[in-house]
Write a protein that holds these residues in place. Structure first.
Motif, PDB file in Angstrom:
ATOM      1  N   GLY A 438       0.822  -1.225   0.000  1.00  0.00           N
ATOM      2  CA  GLY A 438       0.000   0.000   0.000  1.00  0.00           C
ATOM      3  C   GLY A 438       0.844   1.258   0.000  1.00  0.00           C
ATOM      4  O   GLY A 438       0.433   2.287  -0.539  1.00  0.00           O
ATOM      5  N   ARG A 439       2.016   1.200   0.637  1.00  0.00           N
ATOM      6  CA  ARG A 439       2.940   2.356   0.648  1.00  0.00           C
ATOM      7  C   ARG A 439       4.352   1.797   0.817  1.00  0.00           C
ATOM      8  O   ARG A 439       4.793   1.507   1.930  1.00  0.00           O
ATOM      9  CB  ARG A 439       2.586   3.322   1.779  1.00  0.00           C
ATOM     10  N   ALA A 454      -6.648  -2.532  11.109  1.00  0.00           N
ATOM     11  CA  ALA A 454      -7.447  -3.423  10.248  1.00  0.00           C
ATOM     12  C   ALA A 454      -7.835  -4.701  10.979  1.00  0.00           C
ATOM     13  O   ALA A 454      -8.321  -5.644  10.352  1.00  0.00           O
ATOM     14  CB  ALA A 454      -6.657  -3.752   8.991  1.00  0.00           C
ATOM     15  N   GLN A 455      -7.604  -4.739  12.293  1.00  0.00           N
ATOM     16  CA  GLN A 455      -7.954  -5.915  13.119  1.00  0.00           C
ATOM     17  C   GLN A 455      -7.195  -7.166  12.659  1.00  0.00           C
ATOM     18  O   GLN A 455      -7.712  -8.276  12.752  1.00  0.00           O
ATOM     19  CB  GLN A 455      -9.474  -6.196  13.059  1.00  0.00           C
ATOM     20  N   ALA A 456      -6.003  -6.961  12.118  1.00  0.00           N
ATOM     21  CA  ALA A 456      -5.259  -8.109  11.585  1.00  0.00           C
ATOM     22  C   ALA A 456      -4.067  -8.477  12.467  1.00  0.00           C
ATOM     23  O   ALA A 456      -3.547  -9.589  12.375  1.00  0.00           O
ATOM     24  CB  ALA A 456      -4.765  -7.791  10.172  1.00  0.00           C
ATOM     25  N   ASP A 457      -3.662  -7.549  13.329  1.00  0.00           N
ATOM     26  CA  ASP A 457      -2.426  -7.740  14.096  1.00  0.00           C
ATOM     27  C   ASP A 457      -2.458  -9.023  14.930  1.00  0.00           C
ATOM     28  O   ASP A 457      -1.490  -9.776  14.963  1.00  0.00           O
ATOM     29  CB  ASP A 457      -2.205  -6.511  14.985  1.00  0.00           C
ATOM     30  N   GLN A 484      -8.973 -10.649   3.675  1.00  0.00           N
ATOM     31  CA  GLN A 484      -9.711  -9.384   3.600  1.00  0.00           C
ATOM     32  C   GLN A 484      -9.064  -8.342   4.500  1.00  0.00           C
ATOM     33  O   GLN A 484      -8.875  -7.198   4.117  1.00  0.00           O
ATOM     34  CB  GLN A 484     -11.156  -9.600   4.077  1.00  0.00           C
ATOM     35  N   ARG A 485      -8.717  -8.767   5.728  1.00  0.00           N
ATOM     36  CA  ARG A 485      -8.174  -7.798   6.692  1.00  0.00           C
ATOM     37  C   ARG A 485      -6.773  -7.333   6.282  1.00  0.00           C
ATOM     38  O   ARG A 485      -6.427  -6.172   6.466  1.00  0.00           O
ATOM     39  CB  ARG A 485      -8.205  -8.392   8.106  1.00  0.00           C
ATOM     40  N   ILE A 486      -6.002  -8.245   5.669  1.00  0.00           N
ATOM     41  CA  ILE A 486      -4.681  -7.819   5.170  1.00  0.00           C
ATOM     42  C   ILE A 486      -4.877  -6.787   4.056  1.00  0.00           C
ATOM     43  O   ILE A 486      -4.168  -5.771   3.987  1.00  0.00           O
ATOM     44  CB  ILE A 486      -3.889  -9.030   4.601  1.00  0.00           C
ATOM     45  N   SER A 487      -5.865  -7.030   3.197  1.00  0.00           N
ATOM     46  CA  SER A 487      -6.061  -6.089   2.085  1.00  0.00           C
ATOM     47  C   SER A 487      -6.576  -4.749   2.608  1.00  0.00           C
ATOM     48  O   SER A 487      -6.260  -3.697   2.052  1.00  0.00           O
ATOM     49  CB  SER A 487      -6.982  -6.672   1.018  1.00  0.00           C
ATOM     50  N   ILE A 488      -7.318  -4.772   3.708  1.00  0.00           N
ATOM     51  CA  ILE A 488      -7.776  -3.498   4.297  1.00  0.00           C
ATOM     52  C   ILE A 488      -6.586  -2.771   4.942  1.00  0.00           C
ATOM     53  O   ILE A 488      -6.442  -1.553   4.809  1.00  0.00           O
ATOM     54  CB  ILE A 488      -8.928  -3.738   5.317  1.00  0.00           C
ATOM     55  N   ILE A 520     -13.245  -1.886   8.168  1.00  0.00           N
ATOM     56  CA  ILE A 520     -13.747  -1.048   7.072  1.00  0.00           C
ATOM     57  C   ILE A 520     -14.130   0.341   7.604  1.00  0.00           C
ATOM     58  O   ILE A 520     -13.865   1.361   6.958  1.00  0.00           O
ATOM     59  CB  ILE A 520     -14.941  -1.745   6.370  1.00  0.00           C
ATOM     60  N   SER A 521     -14.735   0.390   8.793  1.00  0.00           N
ATOM     61  CA  SER A 521     -15.091   1.700   9.367  1.00  0.00           C
ATOM     62  C   SER A 521     -13.838   2.548   9.519  1.00  0.00           C
ATOM     63  O   SER A 521     -13.843   3.755   9.245  1.00  0.00           O
ATOM     64  CB  SER A 521     -15.722   1.543  10.748  1.00  0.00           C
TER      65      SER A 521
END
Ligand SMILES: Nc1ncnc2c1ncn2[C@@H]1O[C@H](COP(=O)(O)OP(=O)(O)OP(=O)(O)O)[C@@H](O)[C@H]1O
Length: 586
Positions: A438-439, A454-457, A484-488, A520-521
Motif C-alpha cells: 500500500g505504501r 485493520a484488526q489483523a495484528d 480481507q483484513r490484510i487487504s484493508i 472497514i469503518s
C-alpha cells in the motif's frame, strides 16, 4: 536470415559495442585455431624434405614452430575468454530490461487488453520465448557473423595458396546459402504455428491449474485435461512438421560443404602430383579442407533458430506496441475528490456493440458515502472500474476532483484510490510486504499500526513467523476473512482519499464479519467512499444510494427517500431484509 540477424543486433541496444568487440575476439580466436594448422603443415613439409635429403631442417625452427603453436593455443583461450566476457551476459541483461519494460507496458494497457490477449500468451512470451531469445540471440549473431567472416578470411587465404581450391570452397558455400535461404523460408512459414501452440499450452496449463479444484470436486479431471492434450498434440505436430521440413534442406547444406572439402583436396592433389605445388601448401590445403567450413556448418541450426527468434521478436514488438490507456496523461495533484459521471455510455465490446452502461449520470460529493445497489450483472462493478479508469468510456465523461480521468496518467489517477475487492489477491510474499504494498516506503511500525487498525495484528502475531510469514500464492495460506483484513491494512497504509469497496456477498462467520466491519469503518473514516453494497446496514447509512438496473441508474437518493418511492429499491430492500431476517415498517 540477415533481417532477423539485424533485428537481434538492434535488440542488443546499448550493448551493441560489446557485441561488436566480442565478434572481433571471435574472429581472432578462429585465426588462433587456424594458424597452428598452417604451422604444422609447414613443419611436416620441412621434416619430410629433411628426410628425403632435399633440405636440412634447422632444429631451432622446430622449437620456434612449437613455441608459436603454444602461443596460438594461449591466444585462442584469451580471445575465447574475451568474447565470452563481452557477449555472454548481453542476452540476460537485455532480457531483464525487456521484462521490466513489458511489466510497465502491461500496467498501462486497458483491462480489455487481457481479454484479447490470453494471460498464458503474455506469460509464454515474457518467460519461455524471451528466455529462448536471451539464451540464443547473441550465440546466433556470433555463429553467423563469425562463421561467414572467418570463412571469407580463410577462402581469401586459400585463394592466395590455390585459386581453384578457393573456387571449390565458394561453390560449396553458394549451394549451402541456397539451402539455408530455403530453411529460413520454411521456418517463417512453420514456426508461428509452433509458437502459437506453445502460448496456448501455457494458457491451458494456467487454466487447468486454476480450475483443478472445481474439476476435481465435480469428478471431471479427465475433461479438464482434454484441451491440454489437444494443444500438446498440436505442438508436437508443429515441431515434427518443422523437423521434417528442415531435414532435407540441412542435408543439402552439409553435403555441399563436404563435397566442397573434397574439391579443395582435389584442387591441391592435382598440382601437387604434377610437382606444381610445394608439399607444405598441399598439406596446409588438406588440413584446411577439414576445418574451413566447420564454423558455417553449424549455421544451419542458426538459420532455423533465427527464424524462431524473428517470430519471438515479432511477438515482443506486438506486446510492447500495445496502446497505453493513459497516453498523453499528466501527473495532476487534486484539491478536491468529488466523483462525477456525465451521460456515460460503455461497452466491453471493442466495436461498441451491446452497451453495458448507458446514460449514467451522478455525482458523489467529496467526503460522502455512496452505495451502489442493483441486481447481479446490472453494471455496479463496471461503474466502479470506470472511476479508476480500468476501462475507457465510449461516450460521456468521468471526472474525479473536477478533472476528466483521461487527463491523468494511470499512476497519478490511482494514487487517489484505495480499492478493497471481494476476491482479495495477495502476492506470494510475507504478510509485512503484502501490507507494505500500500505504501512501499512505510516503516515496520507503520505496517504494524495499519494491521492493528485493520484488526489483523492479532492473527498475524499468531502466524508461525508473524509478519515474516509467507502467505503462499494468491494468499493461499490464509483464510478468506484474514486475507480481507490484510487487504484493508494495505488500503489503510495507502491512505488514499477515495475508497472503493466491493462488499463481500459470501457469508463470513459472525466473528470475522464484525472484525472486517470494524476494519472497514477505520478505512472509510473521512473519505469519499463508493461501496458496491449488499448489507442493509451499509446501504442505510450511505449518504446517497444509486440503484443500477439494466446498465443505468434508475433511482438515486437516500434510504428514506428511496423507500418512499415505488420501485426497484423497495423490492431490493424487501428481499435483503428477508435474507438478513430484518423487518421494515413500510
Ligand atoms: N470483462 C468483461 N468483459 C465482457 N463483459 C463483461 C466483463 N465484465 C462484466 N461484463 C458484463 O457486464 C455486465 C455488468 O457486469 P458487472 O460486473 O458490472 O455487474 P455487477 O452489477 O457488478 O454484477 P455482480 O453484482 O454480479 O457482481 C454483465 O452483463 C457482465 O456479463
Amino acid at each position: 536470415m540477415i533481417r532477423n540477424l539485424v533485428r537481434i543486433v538492434r535488440w542488443a541496444g546499448p550493448y551493441r559495442a560489446r557485441l561488436f568487440w566480442g565478434c572481433v575476439c571471435s574472429f581472432f580466436m578462429t585465426w588462433a585455431v587456424a594458424a597452428p594448422v598452417v604451422l604444422a603443415a609447414w613443419l611436416l613439409a620441412q621434416v619430410a624434405d629433411d628426410a628425403r635429403g632435399v633440405s636440412q631442417l634447422d632444429p631451432s625452427w622446430v622449437w620456434l614452430s612449437l613455441l608459436a603453436m603454444v602461443g596460438c593455443v594461449l591466444a585462442r583461450f584469451a580471445f575465447s575468454y574475451g568474447k565470452n566476457r563481452l557477449q555472454e551476459s548481453i542476452g540476460y541483461e537485455v532480457a531483464a530490461q525487456e521484462r521490466i519494460d513489458l511489466g510497465n507496458v502491461l500496467k498501462r494497457v486497458p483491462l480489455g487488453y487481457f481479454a484479447q490477449n490470453k494471460t498464458g500468451d503474455i506469460l509464454a512470451t515474457a518467460t519461455t520465448e524471451l528466455g529462448v531469445l536471451e539464451l540464443q540471440g547473441m550465440k546466433m549473431v556470433d555463429a553467423v557473423i563469425n562463421g561467414y567472416v572467418n570463412l571469407a578470411a580463410i577462402v581469401w587465404f586459400l585463394f592466395v595458396l590455390s585459386p581453384p581450391a578457393a573456387l571449390a570452397a565458394v561453390a560449396g558455400t553458394a549451394v549451402s546459402c541456397l539451402a539455408l535461404a530455403s530453411v529460413n523460408r520454411a521456418s517463417q512459414r512453420l514456426t508461428p504455428a509452433a509458437h502459437k501452440a506453445t502460448e496456448d499450452l501455457t494458457s491451458d496449463i494456467v487454466e487447468y491449474v486454476r480450475g483443478l479444484g472445481t474439476a476435481k470436486s465435480y469428478g471431471h479431471g479427465g475433461a479438464a485435461e482434454r484441451p491440454i492434450r489437444a494443444t500438446i498434440q498440436r505442438l508436437k505436430d508443429a515441431r515434427i512438421a518443422i523437423e521434417l521440413a528442415f531435414t532435407p534442406r540441412n542435408v543439402v547444406h552439409l553435403v555441399a560443404f563436404k563435397l566442397a572439402s573434397v574439391g579443395v583436396v582435389a584442387c591441391a592433389a592435382w598440382p601437387f602430383a604434377r610437382g606444381a605445388m610445394p608439399l607444405w601448401v598441399f598439406l596446409a590445403l588438406c588440413a584446411f579442407s577439414f576445418t574451413v567450413f566447420s564454423g558455417v556448418e553449424r549455421v544451419n541450426d542458426s538459420a532455423h533458430m533465427l527464424g524462431d527468434l524473428g517470430d519471438i521478436l515479432d511477438r515482443l514488438e506486438e506486446l510492447e506496441g500495445a496502446e497505453f490507456i493513459d497516453e498523453g496523461g499528466r501527473d495532476i495533484p487534486l484539491d478536491g475528490h468529488d466523483i462525477e459521471f456525465e451521460n456515460l455510455g460503455f461497452s466491453y465490446a471493442r466495436d461498441g456493440s451491446g452497451q453495458t452502461l448507458h446514460d449514467v449520470s451522478f455525482s458523489i460529493p467529496e467526503g460522502t458515502t455512496c452505495a451502489i445497489v442493483g441486481p447481479s450483472g446490472s453494471g455496479k462493478t463496471t461503474i466502479a472500474n470506470l472511476m479508476m479508469r480500468f476501462w475507457d468510456a465510449d461516450s460521456g465523461e468521468v471526472r474525479v476532483g473536477g478533472r476528466n480521468v483521461k487527463d491523468f496518467t494511470c499512476d497519478s489517477l490511482l494514487s487517489n484510490f484505495s480499492a478493497v475487492f471481494q476476491s482479495v489477491y495477495l502476492f506470494n510474499d510475507t504478510v509485512e510486504n503484502n501490507i507494505r504494498f500500500g505504501r512501499p516506503n512505510a516503516t515496520f511500525a507503520e505496517v504494524i499500526d495499519a494491521a492493528k487498525r485493520a484488526q489483523a495484528d492479532e492473527f498475524v502475531e499468531g502466524l508461525p513467523e508473524g509478519y515474516r510469514t509467507l502467505v503462499g500464492e494468491g494468499g493461499s495460506a490464509l483464510s478468506g476473512g484474514q486475507k480481507q483484513r490484510i487487504s484493508i491494512a494495505r488500503a489503510l497504509l495507502k491512505d488514499a482519499p477515495i475508497v472503493i469497496l466491493d462488499e463481500a456477498t459470501a457469508s463470513v462467520d459472525p466473528e470475522n464479519e464484525a472484525l472486517i466491519q470494524s476494519a472497514i469503518s477505520e478505512l472509510t473514516r473521512g473519505k469519499t467512499v463508493v461501496v458496491i453494497a449488499h448489507r442493509l446496514a451499509t446501504i442505510e447509512n450511505a449518504d446517497q444510494i444509486l440503484v443500477v438496473e439494466g446498465g443505468t441508474v434508475v433511482q438515486r437518493g437516500t434510504h428514506e427517500q428511496l423507500l418512499a418511492e415505488e420501485g426497484t429499491y423497495r423490492k431490493f430492500v424487501e428481499i435483503r431484509s428477508e435474507a438478513e431476517g430484518w423487518r421494515f415498517g413500510f
